[in-house]
Design a protein around this motif. Structure first.
Motif, PDB file in Angstrom:
ATOM      1  N   ASN A   1      43.441  36.041  44.798  1.00  0.00           N
ATOM      2  CA  ASN A   1      42.640  36.029  42.928  1.00  0.00           C
ATOM      3  C   ASN A   1      41.514  35.150  43.382  1.00  0.00           C
ATOM      4  OD1 ASN A   1      42.322  37.217  40.561  1.00  0.00           O
ATOM      5  ND2 ASN A   1      43.620  35.220  39.567  1.00  0.00           N
TER       6      ASN A   1
ATOM      7  N   LEU B   1      38.352  35.903  45.210  1.00  0.00           N
ATOM      8  CA  LEU B   1      37.936  37.038  44.344  1.00  0.00           C
ATOM      9  C   LEU B   1      36.692  36.889  43.583  1.00  0.00           C
ATOM     10  CD1 LEU B   1      40.708  40.553  44.732  1.00  0.00           C
ATOM     11  CD2 LEU B   1      38.344  40.163  45.828  1.00  0.00           C
TER      12      LEU B   1
ATOM     13  N   GLN C   1      38.280  43.612  49.649  1.00  0.00           N
ATOM     14  CA  GLN C   1      39.316  44.928  49.579  1.00  0.00           C
ATOM     15  C   GLN C   1      40.298  43.933  49.939  1.00  0.00           C
ATOM     16  OE1 GLN C   1      37.042  48.644  50.708  1.00  0.00           O
ATOM     17  NE2 GLN C   1      37.671  48.942  49.047  1.00  0.00           N
TER      18      GLN C   1
ATOM     19  N   ALA D   1      42.280  42.065  47.645  1.00  0.00           N
ATOM     20  CA  ALA D   1      43.092  43.110  46.687  1.00  0.00           C
ATOM     21  C   ALA D   1      44.194  43.125  47.268  1.00  0.00           C
ATOM     22  CB  ALA D   1      42.014  44.186  46.448  1.00  0.00           C
TER      23      ALA D   1
ATOM     24  N   ALA E   1      47.617  44.520  39.707  1.00  0.00           N
ATOM     25  CA  ALA E   1      47.386  44.481  40.732  1.00  0.00           C
ATOM     26  C   ALA E   1      47.003  45.393  41.607  1.00  0.00           C
ATOM     27  CB  ALA E   1      48.671  43.315  41.197  1.00  0.00           C
TER      28      ALA E   1
ATOM     29  N   LEU F   1      43.654  46.663  41.751  1.00  0.00           N
ATOM     30  CA  LEU F   1      42.893  46.085  42.622  1.00  0.00           C
ATOM     31  C   LEU F   1      42.732  46.346  43.994  1.00  0.00           C
ATOM     32  CD1 LEU F   1      44.025  42.854  42.294  1.00  0.00           C
ATOM     33  CD2 LEU F   1      41.699  43.797  40.961  1.00  0.00           C
TER      34      LEU F   1
ATOM     35  N   ALA G   1      38.170  46.918  44.187  1.00  0.00           N
ATOM     36  CA  ALA G   1      36.983  46.442  44.693  1.00  0.00           C
ATOM     37  C   ALA G   1      35.854  46.681  45.847  1.00  0.00           C
ATOM     38  CB  ALA G   1      38.100  45.910  45.910  1.00  0.00           C
TER      39      ALA G   1
ATOM     40  N   LEU H   1      35.042  45.221  40.170  1.00  0.00           N
ATOM     41  CA  LEU H   1      35.871  44.399  40.558  1.00  0.00           C
ATOM     42  C   LEU H   1      36.199  43.515  39.373  1.00  0.00           C
ATOM     43  CD1 LEU H   1      37.499  42.402  42.556  1.00  0.00           C
ATOM     44  CD2 LEU H   1      35.546  41.649  43.140  1.00  0.00           C
TER      45      LEU H   1
ATOM     46  N   ALA I   1      38.767  44.885  36.801  1.00  0.00           N
ATOM     47  CA  ALA I   1      40.025  44.861  37.118  1.00  0.00           C
ATOM     48  C   ALA I   1      40.366  43.207  36.617  1.00  0.00           C
ATOM     49  CB  ALA I   1      39.950  44.982  38.555  1.00  0.00           C
ATOM     50  N   LEU I   2      39.641  42.598  37.302  1.00  0.00           N
ATOM     51  CA  LEU I   2      40.420  40.824  37.523  1.00  0.00           C
ATOM     52  C   LEU I   2      40.532  40.786  36.442  1.00  0.00           C
ATOM     53  CD1 LEU I   2      37.616  39.496  40.065  1.00  0.00           C
ATOM     54  CD2 LEU I   2      40.501  39.720  40.925  1.00  0.00           C
TER      55      LEU I   2
ATOM     56  N   LEU J   1      43.396  42.196  35.556  1.00  0.00           N
ATOM     57  CA  LEU J   1      45.039  41.318  36.044  1.00  0.00           C
ATOM     58  C   LEU J   1      45.099  40.306  35.549  1.00  0.00           C
ATOM     59  CD1 LEU J   1      46.107  41.109  38.365  1.00  0.00           C
ATOM     60  CD2 LEU J   1      44.531  40.055  40.018  1.00  0.00           C
TER      61      LEU J   1
END
Length: 153
Positions: free
Chosen positions: A43, A46, A62, A65, A115, A118, A122, A128, A131-132, A135
């Motif tokens: 994490n 990323l 990717q 992820a 998760a 992801l 990614a 991304l 999505a982060l 998360l």
């Protein structure tokens, strides 16, 4: 090739889950801590891309992820929060993990869903980042409610 590798990893993970479910509590604690450490470091890589601290690299993003997605549900599947894993070794898990198992599982499931999203996100820096952020909310929710700041025995 990648699909085959992931399929083999998934089968091996499920097989390991059965074996780990019979492991000693102290080994289960080490297992969940190791999975969380790998997730946290992945994490972090990323997030460094998302913040622009390192250049965005689709393939590397990717891979990280996918690691997070693949490991996300294994601690629960492997019984790493099972009986006896609330004591006996250094842990930051709050006792509420075991006194509120349904709430904890719901929070952990939200993390797993985020998760698992992801890898698809990614491929593009903007998706991304979104999505982060999702998360991160799930991580914070669990840490705020089910993780203590200090280790306990």
């Amino acid at each position: 090739m990648k699909i085959t590798h992931i399929a083999v990893l998934a089968v091996a993970s499920l097989s390991a889950s059965v074996a780990f479910a019979q492991a000693k509590p102290e080994d289960q604690i080490k297992y969940r801590q190791s999975a969380m450490t790998i997730n946290a470091r992945s994490n972090g890589a990323l997030n460094a891309m998302a913040k622009g601290d390192v250049p965005f690299n689709k393939e590397v993003a990717q891979r990280y992820a996918t690691v997070i997605a693949e490991l996300s549900d294994l601690p629960l599947l492997a019984g790493a929060y099972g009986p006896g894993t609330d004591r006996g070794a250094l842990t930051k898990a709050d006792p509420k993990v075991w006194s509120e198992p349904e709430k904890f599982k719901a929070a952990f499931d939200r993390f797993t869903v985020a998760a698992k999203a992801l890898p698809a996100a990614a491929g593009d820096l903007a998706t991304l980042k979104t999505a982060l952020a999702e998360l991160g909310k799930t991580c914070k929710g669990c840490h705020d409610n089910y993780r203590m700041n200090d280790y306990r025995m």
